[in-house]
Motif scaffolding. Structure first.
Motif, PDB file in Angstrom:
ATOM      1  N   PRO A  81       4.241  -2.298  14.139  1.00  0.00           N
ATOM      2  CA  PRO A  81       3.591  -3.415  13.435  1.00  0.00           C
ATOM      3  C   PRO A  81       4.523  -4.593  13.163  1.00  0.00           C
ATOM      4  CG  PRO A  81       3.038  -1.338  12.376  1.00  0.00           C
ATOM      5  CD  PRO A  81       4.087  -1.031  13.400  1.00  0.00           C
ATOM      6  N   VAL A  82       5.864  -4.378  13.171  1.00  0.00           N
ATOM      7  CA  VAL A  82       6.757  -5.529  12.982  1.00  0.00           C
ATOM      8  C   VAL A  82       7.586  -5.800  14.245  1.00  0.00           C
ATOM      9  CG1 VAL A  82       6.845  -5.349  10.466  1.00  0.00           C
ATOM     10  CG2 VAL A  82       8.566  -4.170  11.822  1.00  0.00           C
ATOM     11  N   ALA A  83       7.174  -5.183  15.363  1.00  0.00           N
ATOM     12  CA  ALA A  83       7.783  -5.445  16.679  1.00  0.00           C
ATOM     13  C   ALA A  83       9.305  -5.307  16.679  1.00  0.00           C
ATOM     14  CB  ALA A  83       7.358  -6.822  17.191  1.00  0.00           C
ATOM     15  N   ILE A 473       5.198   0.165   6.623  1.00  0.00           N
ATOM     16  CA  ILE A 473       5.669  -0.877   7.542  1.00  0.00           C
ATOM     17  C   ILE A 473       4.704  -2.067   7.556  1.00  0.00           C
ATOM     18  CG2 ILE A 473       4.675   0.148   9.640  1.00  0.00           C
ATOM     19  CD1 ILE A 473       7.937  -0.922  10.377  1.00  0.00           C
ATOM     20  N   LEU A 474       3.423  -1.785   7.419  1.00  0.00           N
ATOM     21  CA  LEU A 474       2.461  -2.887   7.386  1.00  0.00           C
ATOM     22  C   LEU A 474       2.644  -3.712   6.104  1.00  0.00           C
ATOM     23  CD1 LEU A 474      -0.060  -3.372   9.436  1.00  0.00           C
ATOM     24  CD2 LEU A 474      -1.308  -3.142   7.306  1.00  0.00           C
ATOM     25  N   ALA A 475       2.865  -3.005   4.991  1.00  0.00           N
ATOM     26  CA  ALA A 475       3.087  -3.684   3.708  1.00  0.00           C
ATOM     27  C   ALA A 475       4.320  -4.577   3.803  1.00  0.00           C
ATOM     28  CB  ALA A 475       3.259  -2.645   2.605  1.00  0.00           C
ATOM     29  N   MET A 476       5.331  -4.037   4.453  1.00  0.00           N
ATOM     30  CA  MET A 476       6.574  -4.783   4.627  1.00  0.00           C
ATOM     31  C   MET A 476       6.359  -6.010   5.528  1.00  0.00           C
ATOM     32  SD  MET A 476       9.806  -2.881   6.060  1.00  0.00           S
ATOM     33  CE  MET A 476       9.641  -3.844   7.521  1.00  0.00           C
ATOM     34  N   GLY A 477       5.597  -5.802   6.602  1.00  0.00           N
ATOM     35  CA  GLY A 477       5.298  -6.908   7.525  1.00  0.00           C
ATOM     36  C   GLY A 477       4.576  -8.034   6.806  1.00  0.00           C
ATOM     37  N   HIS A 478       3.643  -7.683   5.926  1.00  0.00           N
ATOM     38  CA  HIS A 478       2.946  -8.711   5.140  1.00  0.00           C
ATOM     39  C   HIS A 478       3.934  -9.483   4.274  1.00  0.00           C
ATOM     40  CE1 HIS A 478      -1.409  -6.889   5.120  1.00  0.00           C
ATOM     41  NE2 HIS A 478      -1.046  -7.358   6.293  1.00  0.00           N
ATOM     42  N   GLY A 479       4.873  -8.736   3.664  1.00  0.00           N
ATOM     43  CA  GLY A 479       5.860  -9.370   2.792  1.00  0.00           C
ATOM     44  C   GLY A 479       6.685 -10.404   3.547  1.00  0.00           C
ATOM     45  N   ARG A 480       7.058 -10.052   4.768  1.00  0.00           N
ATOM     46  CA  ARG A 480       7.856 -10.985   5.594  1.00  0.00           C
ATOM     47  C   ARG A 480       7.055 -12.226   5.956  1.00  0.00           C
ATOM     48  NH1 ARG A 480      12.712  -9.155   9.112  1.00  0.00           N
ATOM     49  NH2 ARG A 480      13.555 -10.675   7.651  1.00  0.00           N
ATOM     50  N   LYS A 481       5.813 -11.972   6.393  1.00  0.00           N
ATOM     51  CA  LYS A 481       4.958 -13.095   6.815  1.00  0.00           C
ATOM     52  C   LYS A 481       4.717 -14.029   5.631  1.00  0.00           C
ATOM     53  CE  LYS A 481       1.154 -12.092   9.382  1.00  0.00           C
ATOM     54  NZ  LYS A 481      -0.306 -11.859   9.546  1.00  0.00           N
ATOM     55  N   ALA A 482       4.452 -13.430   4.464  1.00  0.00           N
ATOM     56  CA  ALA A 482       4.176 -14.244   3.283  1.00  0.00           C
ATOM     57  C   ALA A 482       5.407 -15.044   2.881  1.00  0.00           C
ATOM     58  CB  ALA A 482       3.732 -13.350   2.128  1.00  0.00           C
TER      59      ALA A 482
END
Ligand code: FAD
Length: 503
Positions: A81-83, A473-482
């Motif tokens: 999910p975060v490639a 990992i999805l929660a983390m990916g959102h944090g990065r994008k935000a």
């Protein structure tokens, strides 16, 4: 479940593989035997709270990484999910350049020690691993997660390189919730030079990583080390603060914060709604695990918080939360732990490794069984769980075959504790107490998917409060994008607008 310890190459074979790696062609690499990690034996580990798998040694990690085929189309990267650049870091590991490998992972994943341990790799990076296809066996994919965990542990022992903090921007961001989503967002905001203050309801940071996932899967000193690193980067924490009660989102703006990131997770337990749920001995998995993990009920009475200990326990559900509760009950001394799940083993959403470990430890699976009533002792305590056998019917809207109860097929499990782990919903407190936010019919916050901005300008959200109960990992990916979108918003407000909905 195939991803389990089996016979591994000898130390001499491992060393020879690492030494001779440059001369191997892809066919030879694909046929190299997998390097299995060692684990605590089931009999031993149910008597302690230590981590189940032992970490790879350096030579084991290198020899396992040699199996990667560096596929051109990189199916492992598209499964993440975060490639994360999986072939890139595996190549560096095979070469023994652990520092460069961990740097590469951290370009996209700030919490590798955690993700290496708890990501469902078998349905993400490892799912389409071509090596597994050569072996026609999912269990033989390159052990990406175990190598990632090895690297993160190696870095902790050999000096962590903290990301550079950006020049002070003068902007202040409030982050609500110190789970993986909030923590990742806070770290990235510091990289952009913004002040980041995390408001957390509990007395400790980590979210589910500390209150839900048990020590035997994710040692808490690992989570704390990540939190310490964030503090070194200048992230500030305000604990024991429930936003929506202690203070509101509006108060945060009034206090001078320029943007807010809501990462309050999905901590609201669902119940099956059967008679007897009000009896003593019925827990939500959230309460049971929080008592055991965060509040240290293992050590009661040295710690203040108790948790019931009984010989016979039933756990309802088939996901990670159910496995964690069942395995925790064993470690708290239960003799019989029944895992009651309405569908069959194939539909169980838990990580394969957890299912395998639970079975090895003696959790008794009652598949195709639906709870219908919790029976009491007459003085208010649980005495048994009544279950009804099911068979699988037509697929539901998600494609999973529906459980259909079989008439008259009942059984009573003699248990004194029932732990419900059938799912969690988003906590409604922030949506209820904050004007301008829109929720879906499931109670999750509506955001613009490109920026994670909610329907209220300047308020962003991510993790389980947006995705519903999901993954680390999805929660983390959102944090990065935000964090990237908040940075853009703070530097040039006109470039980022609120999701369609109330102002
Ligand atoms: P959370 O981790 O839930 O953190 C939210 C934080 O916000 C909490 O600390 C909470 O106290 C705080 N908070 C809530 N409301 C407020 C408020 N009003 N004010 C201040 N603070 C507030 N995922 C995997 O990928 N692999 C696994 O193996 C896995 N196992 C799991 C096992 C269990 C028992 C559970 C419950 C979940 C598991 N998950 C797993 C799911 C994963 O942990 C979550 O998807 C992830 O933690 C979500 O991160 P988050 O930051 O959005 O929320």
């Amino acid at each position: 479940m195939n991803d389990r310890p089996r016979t591994s190459p000898t130390p001499e074979e491992l060393a020879a593989r690492v030494e001779g790696r440059a001369s191997l062609n892809n066919k030879q690499r694909g046929q190299l035997p997998k390097v299995f990690w060692k684990e605590q034996s089931p009999a031993e580990r149910v008597r302690n709270t230590g981590e189940v798998p032992f970490a790879y040694t350096a030579v084991e990690a290198r020899a396992e990484a040699v199996r990667c085929l560096s596929c051109k189309n990189e199916p492992c990267v598209s499964g993440c999910p975060v490639a994360v650049d999986v072939p890139g870091f595996l190549k560096l590991v095979a070469e023994g350049d652990f520092r460069a490998a961990i740097r590469l992972i951290k370009e996209t994943n700030l919490l590798p020690a955690i993700c290496g341990r708890v990501c469902p790799q078998e349905s993400q990076c490892q799912e389409n691993c071509m090596v597994a296809k050569v072996h026609k066996d999912l269990g033989f994919a390159v052990s990406v997660g175990k190598i990632e965990a090895f690297l993160a542990d190696w870095e902790r022992e050999n000096g962590v390189e903290l990301p550079a903090v950006g020049a002070t921007s003068g902007s202040r961001v409030a982050i609500i919730g110190a789970g993986p989503s909030g923590l990742t967002c806070a770290g990235d905001l510091r990289r952009f030079g913004h002040e980041a203050v995390v408001f957390e309801a509990f007395h400790k940071a980590g979210g589910v990583l500390v209150y839900g996932i048990p020590e035997f899967r994710l040692p808490k000193d690992i989570v704390q080390a990540e939190v310490d690193n964030l503090e070194k980067m200048g992230v500030q924490f305000e604990f024991d603060t429930v936003v929506g009660q202690t203070l509101s989102v509006d108060d945060l703006f009034d206090e001078g914060f320029h943007a807010v990131y809501v990462a309050t997770g999905a901590g609201l337990p669902y119940f099956v709604n059967v008679p007897g749920e009000d009896l003593n001995g019925v827990y939500s998995a959230n309460e049971y695990l929080t008592r055991a993990n965060l509040m240290g009920a293992y050590r009661f009475p040295e710690e203040d918080t108790p948790v019931l200990r009984r010989d016979n326990v039933a756990v309802l559900g088939g996901g990670n939360v159910a496995m964690d509760a069942a395995r925790t009950a064993l470690r708290l001394g239960a003799k019989n732990v029944y895992l009651v799940y309405r569908r069959s083993r194939d539909e169980m959403p838990a990580r394969l490794e957890e299912v395998h470990h639970a079975e090895e430890e003696g959790v008794q699976f009652r598949m195709l069984s639906a709870p219908v009533e919790i029976l009491g002792t007459g003085d208010g305590w649980v005495r048994a769980l009544r279950i009804q056998k099911c068979e699988l019917g037509e697929p539901d809207e998600k494609g999973r075959r529906r459980p259909v109860p079989i008439e008259g097929a009942y059984e009573e499990l003699p248990v004194a504790i029932v732990i419900e782990a059938i799912g969690n919903g988003p906590n409604p407190l922030i949506p209820k107490t904050t004007a301008g936010l829109t929720t879906t019919r499931h109670g999750t916050l509506v955001v613009d998917e490109a920026t994670m901005m909610t329907t209220r300008k300047g308020v962003f959200a991510g993790g389980d409060i947006v995705a519903g109960a999901s993954t680390v990992i999805l929660a983390m990916g959102h944090g990065r994008k935000a964090a990237a979108a908040i940075d853009a918003y703070l530097r040039d407000e006109s470039r980022v607008s609120a999701a369609p909905g109330p102002a």
